[in-house]
Scaffold this motif. Sequence first.
Motif, PDB file in Angstrom:
ATOM      1  N   SER A 130     -33.751  -9.589 -35.493  1.00  0.00           N
ATOM      2  CA  SER A 130     -33.701 -10.709 -36.432  1.00  0.00           C
ATOM      3  C   SER A 130     -32.489 -10.568 -37.341  1.00  0.00           C
ATOM      4  O   SER A 130     -32.031  -9.463 -37.630  1.00  0.00           O
ATOM      5  N   THR A 131     -31.979 -11.709 -37.801  1.00  0.00           N
ATOM      6  CA  THR A 131     -30.873 -11.694 -38.759  1.00  0.00           C
ATOM      7  C   THR A 131     -31.377 -11.857 -40.188  1.00  0.00           C
ATOM      8  O   THR A 131     -30.588 -11.921 -41.126  1.00  0.00           O
ATOM      9  N   MET A 132     -32.689 -11.909 -40.353  1.00  0.00           N
ATOM     10  CA  MET A 132     -33.278 -12.068 -41.676  1.00  0.00           C
ATOM     11  C   MET A 132     -33.282 -10.740 -42.420  1.00  0.00           C
ATOM     12  O   MET A 132     -33.453  -9.677 -41.824  1.00  0.00           O
ATOM     13  N   LEU A 133     -33.090 -10.810 -43.747  1.00  0.00           N
ATOM     14  CA  LEU A 133     -33.210  -9.615 -44.572  1.00  0.00           C
ATOM     15  C   LEU A 133     -34.671  -9.211 -44.643  1.00  0.00           C
ATOM     16  O   LEU A 133     -35.569 -10.064 -44.667  1.00  0.00           O
ATOM     17  N   GLN A 171     -25.919  -1.251 -37.067  1.00  0.00           N
ATOM     18  CA  GLN A 171     -25.280  -2.560 -37.139  1.00  0.00           C
ATOM     19  C   GLN A 171     -26.051  -3.489 -38.063  1.00  0.00           C
ATOM     20  O   GLN A 171     -25.457  -4.224 -38.864  1.00  0.00           O
ATOM     21  N   GLN A 172     -27.370  -3.445 -37.950  1.00  0.00           N
ATOM     22  CA  GLN A 172     -28.189  -4.328 -38.784  1.00  0.00           C
ATOM     23  C   GLN A 172     -28.086  -3.959 -40.263  1.00  0.00           C
ATOM     24  O   GLN A 172     -27.975  -4.825 -41.129  1.00  0.00           O
ATOM     25  N   LEU A 173     -28.107  -2.668 -40.581  1.00  0.00           N
ATOM     26  CA  LEU A 173     -28.023  -2.227 -41.965  1.00  0.00           C
ATOM     27  C   LEU A 173     -26.675  -2.583 -42.564  1.00  0.00           C
ATOM     28  O   LEU A 173     -26.597  -3.077 -43.699  1.00  0.00           O
ATOM     29  N   GLY A 228     -23.391  -6.092 -46.049  1.00  0.00           N
ATOM     30  CA  GLY A 228     -22.310  -7.070 -46.149  1.00  0.00           C
ATOM     31  C   GLY A 228     -22.778  -8.385 -46.738  1.00  0.00           C
ATOM     32  O   GLY A 228     -22.080  -9.007 -47.539  1.00  0.00           O
ATOM     33  N   ILE A 229     -23.979  -8.832 -46.352  1.00  0.00           N
ATOM     34  CA  ILE A 229     -24.532 -10.080 -46.881  1.00  0.00           C
ATOM     35  C   ILE A 229     -24.763  -9.955 -48.382  1.00  0.00           C
ATOM     36  O   ILE A 229     -24.440 -10.860 -49.165  1.00  0.00           O
ATOM     37  N   ILE A 230     -25.325  -8.825 -48.818  1.00  0.00           N
ATOM     38  CA  ILE A 230     -25.584  -8.616 -50.248  1.00  0.00           C
ATOM     39  C   ILE A 230     -24.278  -8.572 -51.031  1.00  0.00           C
ATOM     40  O   ILE A 230     -24.158  -9.147 -52.115  1.00  0.00           O
ATOM     41  N   GLN A 231     -23.272  -7.910 -50.459  1.00  0.00           N
ATOM     42  CA  GLN A 231     -21.989  -7.768 -51.143  1.00  0.00           C
ATOM     43  C   GLN A 231     -21.199  -9.067 -51.177  1.00  0.00           C
ATOM     44  O   GLN A 231     -20.467  -9.349 -52.145  1.00  0.00           O
ATOM     45  N   GLN A 232     -21.375  -9.890 -50.171  1.00  0.00           N
ATOM     46  CA  GLN A 232     -20.524 -11.067 -49.974  1.00  0.00           C
ATOM     47  C   GLN A 232     -20.490 -11.993 -51.184  1.00  0.00           C
ATOM     48  O   GLN A 232     -19.452 -12.538 -51.532  1.00  0.00           O
TER      49      GLN A 232
END
Length: 994
Positions: A861-864, A930-932, A937-941
């Motif tokens: 999944s791509t969900m957090l 890769q997922q972590l 990256g999403i959080i930092q973006q």
Amino acid sequence: MSQQGYVATPPYSQPQPGIGLSPPHYGHYGDPSHTASPTGMMKPAGPLGATATRGMLPPGPPPPGPHQFGQNGAHATGHPPQRFPGPPPVNNVASSHAPYQPSAQSSYPGPISTSSVTQLGSQLSAMQINSYGSGMAPPSQGPPGPLSATSLQTPPRPPQPSILQPGSQVLPPPPTTLNGPGASPLPLPMYRPDGLSGPPPPNAQYQPPPLPGQTLGAGYPPQQAANSGPQMAGAQLSYPGGFPGGPAQMAGPPQPQKKLDPDSIPSPIQVIENDRASRGGQVYATNTRGQIPPLVTTDCMIQDQGNASPRFIRCTTYCFPCTSDMAKQAQIPLAAVIKPFATIPSNESPLYLVNHGESGPVRCNRCKAYMCPFMQFIEGGRRYQCGFCNCVNDVPPFYFQHLDHIGRRLDHYEKPELSLGSYEYVATLDYCRKSKPPNPPAFIFMIDVSYSNIKNGLVKLICEELKTMLEKIPKEEQEETSAIRVGFITYNKVLHFFNVKSNLAQPQMMVVTDVGEVFVPLLDGFLVNYQESQSVIHNLLDQIPDMFADSNENETVFAPVIQAGMEALKILFQPQTNVYDSLAKDCVAHGCSVTLFLFPSQYVDVASLGLVPQLTGGTLYKYNNFQMHLDRQQFLNDLRNDIEKKIGFDAIMRVRTSTGFRATDFFGGILMNNTTDVEMAAIDCDKAVTVEFKHDDKLSEDSGALIQCAVLYTTISGQRRLRIHNLGLNCSSQLADLYKSCETDALINFFAKSAFKAVLHQPLKVIREILVNQTAHMLACYRKNCASPSAASQLILPDSMKVLPVYMNCLLKNCVLLSRPEISTDERAYQRQLVMTMGVADSQLFFYPQLLPIHTLDVKSTMLPAAVRCSESRLSEEGIFLLANGLHMFLWLGVSSPPELIQGIFNVPSFAHINTDMTLLPEVGNPYSQQLRMIMGIIQQKRPYSMKLTIVKQREQPEMVFRQFLVEDKGLYGGSSYVDFLCCVHKEICQLLN
């Protein structure tokens, strides 16, 4: 600059003096001089040379000096040092600021040994974390509707009041992805008056069964205010034992106090998840006045249909009280957090640009408000009535258009200024300095080439990276190259200016030795187009490290200034000299913004050095004890982001309001020379200004409360523009409408900025007392006027503010409001400055960090993964957790972490082989890795600062640093746990009601 665009309206009545403790008023902190000086003016505090148009420089550390303020900043006003005792626990046995101990609720053993707080302080300094991270999260507000008391447990329940009992009668909920590991799989019991089990019938309100050793008194009679709406229900909690002054009476011998179960009190995580479930992924249209937007933590697509997007403006409440008496009664601050240049996602429409040529924007003749959807056209379209001041204006001939059968212009949807909440105008020469077009902006890079920076490789790193970063200087979308010019200065105890004109074979250096009378020794060739002078610039950047390689000079031009100011010691966070204050004003007057990168290894007086970046719209970055191999990437990410971000220069902001209320105070990285114009040498996509409003007359429910924010600025291509944001709010004579329209995230942003501004002239103890007092007053007013009658032993919270106590407690535990010697004065000044310019999303994460259980990752999944509450009790020995607060990121590893995860993430055979010194995860071709890294990256973006990663192993010493960010627990440096603070607030409410 011509002020024609901002003609002042008739003088307003003076704001009322600030608030005291009895009776408290909202918004200010008891400084009588507050209203006499220009609003928003900061006391002196700041850095660098006046030549930086957007200067970026890493000054070396000046000689250390004595601390400029005492432990609580009160010495100068005659107050003794104070500690923040924090609200007492229910049983009043343990001090709430005792040294940190592992929580009794922990699901795993505490550290084998703990060091002294002093030892921890030095450890924090080494890890660039000298402060207590605090918490904040969003409110539970959906679309406007009746105030409801939703269940405080994880499973959703019907909107009737639910009464929860503490102690042995409350069992933790079963473990879920939201609440983390639980202690018991049993469901919560529910009580009915008939003694039956199961949920209560709908629309019923029950009294809780008496606690052991207690009989419930009759309580107080229901008190309904004359101006309140129908009886409203709130989320109700019953507390163990009666507080002094409460109606609960003790019966029989004293009984041991029951501890309130943390799972029975409102959860910030549940509030966030509920809003995401109901509003996430949807289109939010701004066509309704006073509607409540999704929380900042909810991703959605925003469609501008007449009101500004919440990305640009968020309010503490979207329904203002009709009268000042109502506002004083509720004490809810009336404020807006405005982020004029907020980033617009690619799936949303960019702002439209309106160009009326030499005629310029159409404006009201009286109040000077710009044409917007709030203007009403009359007399066949020949005139219009201003929605702000009600003045009737003639429509300019070039702007005339006929009206349709409902009185709307036929071109309504063709003109952005008539149909949208946000848009831009091309400004005429009347809006330019001296009525001349502005020059293209320039970036001047000022590099500290003192011995320490040469030796540690920092100068070489900067020079190498600038070659790449200069390729990405901001440019207009339709342009091939950037119009921004660049210049270069190096300095130690003298200044070196460089001529990099494109026709030169080699750069030329000119030295200014008289730092007392700084001047620019060359005009032609100092500021150049990067593309034209690229080869000369690269040549210079290659030469600079070698040019100063043999230098033994470790003094910088900052040292004499700072040493001269050491004699003017003041109050907490006050700068030591007014040199920086006057320098900042000069910078703003010339449209010069300063961004400063600090790499201190000792005390550098951030309160003084940081003033120029703060007042000029720049940014302050700080890297404690910089080590090239550990901190290189964090610095380069910050530098790259700062150069590339969306920015406007030489800006003036004016906030206009409809009749009945006005803007009275401003908080942010701003300078104000009068009471209305907010001046910023630059403003970027991450900076926000918080504006407080006060009544000066009655507001009408029919016309509502209208706000227009206009920002006059220069684009990166040198064009003068006006950016307009409009927002319409509701008004009501019912307190219930006010409470159900509140946004807790914006409230905490306002409280943080107003408190952090007050530390310049108020003792910390007084500020903390005011925050607690106002929290209790807001909730007591709701209890008295809006909630259904119930026993006083129950705490009733409005649905939109049910997590206000946990956020407020997190703010109170922030290092800026605490006075502990273990926290460096530089770190406290640094965090204060960061928060003053934060938008709502950034302050939300800063005060209530995000804690994610990585061991529950679904690699398909791509969900957090669903976040858990920031408490030690949510951790587990078998778990791996990622924590982020916008400045720092931690990866916490339980001692029994799954081996396959350890191997997949770190590429090592076991837990013992993990190197905790790493600040970047290895790129392993494993789904977990890769997922972590994708999640990080999403959080930092979306965050303005690069977060350095710290690896933390359970039961090892650095874990103490991580635990200070578990904000629902007792503070490492003082401050209550969430449970204890909630009890304290309840006690205050009971005393107010009695």
